[in-house]
Enzyme design. Structure first.
Site, PDB file in Angstrom:
ATOM      1  N   GLU A  43      -5.708  -3.263 -41.021  1.00 41.54           N
ATOM      2  CA  GLU A  43      -5.961  -4.695 -41.166  1.00 41.54           C
ATOM      3  C   GLU A  43      -4.715  -5.349 -41.740  1.00 41.54           C
ATOM      4  O   GLU A  43      -4.245  -4.974 -42.812  1.00 41.54           O
ATOM      5  CB  GLU A  43      -7.151  -4.916 -42.100  1.00 41.54           C
ATOM      6  CG  GLU A  43      -7.413  -6.370 -42.438  1.00 41.54           C
ATOM      7  CD  GLU A  43      -8.429  -6.538 -43.555  1.00 41.54           C
ATOM      8  OE1 GLU A  43      -8.330  -7.539 -44.303  1.00 41.54           O
ATOM      9  OE2 GLU A  43      -9.320  -5.671 -43.699  1.00 41.54           O
ATOM     10  N   ARG A  47      -1.684 -13.337 -45.321  1.00 41.50           N
ATOM     11  CA  ARG A  47      -1.317 -13.817 -46.651  1.00 41.50           C
ATOM     12  C   ARG A  47       0.177 -14.074 -46.793  1.00 41.50           C
ATOM     13  O   ARG A  47       0.631 -14.496 -47.859  1.00 41.50           O
ATOM     14  CB  ARG A  47      -1.741 -12.798 -47.717  1.00 41.50           C
ATOM     15  CG  ARG A  47      -3.230 -12.564 -47.808  1.00 41.50           C
ATOM     16  CD  ARG A  47      -3.556 -11.624 -48.951  1.00 41.50           C
ATOM     17  NE  ARG A  47      -4.961 -11.251 -48.992  1.00 41.50           N
ATOM     18  CZ  ARG A  47      -5.500 -10.462 -49.906  1.00 41.50           C
ATOM     19  NH1 ARG A  47      -4.742  -9.969 -50.880  1.00 41.50           N
ATOM     20  NH2 ARG A  47      -6.783 -10.162 -49.855  1.00 41.50           N
ATOM     21  N   THR A  70      -8.038 -11.685 -44.089  1.00 43.87           N
ATOM     22  CA  THR A  70      -7.877 -12.948 -44.820  1.00 43.87           C
ATOM     23  C   THR A  70      -7.825 -14.123 -43.842  1.00 43.87           C
ATOM     24  O   THR A  70      -7.026 -15.049 -43.994  1.00 43.87           O
ATOM     25  CB  THR A  70      -6.624 -12.929 -45.727  1.00 43.87           C
ATOM     26  OG1 THR A  70      -6.483 -11.651 -46.346  1.00 43.87           O
ATOM     27  CG2 THR A  70      -6.762 -13.966 -46.844  1.00 43.87           C
ATOM     28  N   LYS A 130     -18.326  -7.294 -44.965  1.00 45.47           N
ATOM     29  CA  LYS A 130     -17.401  -6.725 -45.944  1.00 45.47           C
ATOM     30  C   LYS A 130     -17.927  -7.029 -47.340  1.00 45.47           C
ATOM     31  O   LYS A 130     -18.091  -8.200 -47.693  1.00 45.47           O
ATOM     32  CB  LYS A 130     -15.998  -7.317 -45.768  1.00 45.47           C
ATOM     33  CG  LYS A 130     -15.014  -6.842 -46.820  1.00 45.47           C
ATOM     34  CD  LYS A 130     -13.594  -7.242 -46.494  1.00 45.47           C
ATOM     35  CE  LYS A 130     -13.256  -8.637 -46.955  1.00 45.47           C
ATOM     36  NZ  LYS A 130     -11.785  -8.860 -46.992  1.00 45.47           N
TER      37      LYS A 130
END
Length: 210
Positions: A43, A47, A70, A130
């Site tokens: 993943e 960011r 994210t 998640k």
């Protein structure tokens, strides 16, 4: 969309390196190190300014199934898929992100931190969420407390998990996979410690198979 969609994309992988990569220049050697360690998925978090290019480079590697993490907006969903993401991960439950992923037919794993958020995800037709941030929320006891009244839910816990805690999470039948950043930290990348990344990844893959 169901957990079988994500499980198919992950191809049985049960440990997922969660990567925050400051520079696109490190993406290719990072992908090599992860694949050499036996990782089958990763993943890449949105960011950093280079996140899309990192995702493109790692998705083109061929040895890894790469998703975008994210992801906060539906516009980021589009950018992530254009860069080669095969799945989308969000730190929280956002209707627009989930809806856009549904329109595009891409597995999405929204973050949840409560029973209320889990109910919203299930109502949206999702089976896999998640648990984030897993350890600060209470770790395995929290996961089991959420799983008990929602037996069809599957979890990908992330946040504060290391190589040793990972094993206990994976022993729970409600856990599809575990995400963690300890295998490839910003410090590893800054120092060019790709052999250490390979070693830590190999150790995590080995532990996930036991």
């Amino acid at each position: 969309m169901s957990d079988t969609d994500l499980a198919s994309v992950l191809a049985g992988a049960r440990v997922m390196p969660v990567l925050t990569v400051p520079s696109a220049a490190t993406a290719a050697p990072l992908a090599d190190a992860l694949a050499a360690g036996g990782a089958r998925c990763a993943e890449v978090t949105f960011r950093t300014p280079d996140a899309e290019q990192v995702l493109k480079t790692m998705a083109a590697h061929g040895g890894l199934t790469v998703g975008a993490g994210t992801v906060l907006t539906s516009e980021q969903v589009d950018r992530a898929l254009a860069a080669g993401a095969r799945f989308v991960v969000s730190p929280g439950f956002d209707e627009a992100v989930v809806a856009r992923c549904g329109e595009l037919g891409v597995p999405v794993v929204p973050g949840i931190a409560s029973a209320t958020e889990l109910m919203r995800a299930l109502r949206a037709g999702l089976d896999t969420v998640k648990l984030f941030p897993a350890e600060p929320l209470g770790g395995i006891p929290m996961l089991r407390a959420l799983a008990a009244p929602f037996p069809r839910a599957r979890f990908v816990p992330t946040g504060g998990i290391d190589a040793y805690r990972m094993t206990a999470y994976l022993a729970d039948p409600a856990v599809l996979a575990v995400g963690g950043s300890w295998m490839a930290t910003a410090a590893h990348l800054e120092r060019g410690e790709y052999e250490e990344i390979r070693r830590l990844t190999a150790e995590a893959v080995r532990r996930s198979a036991t």
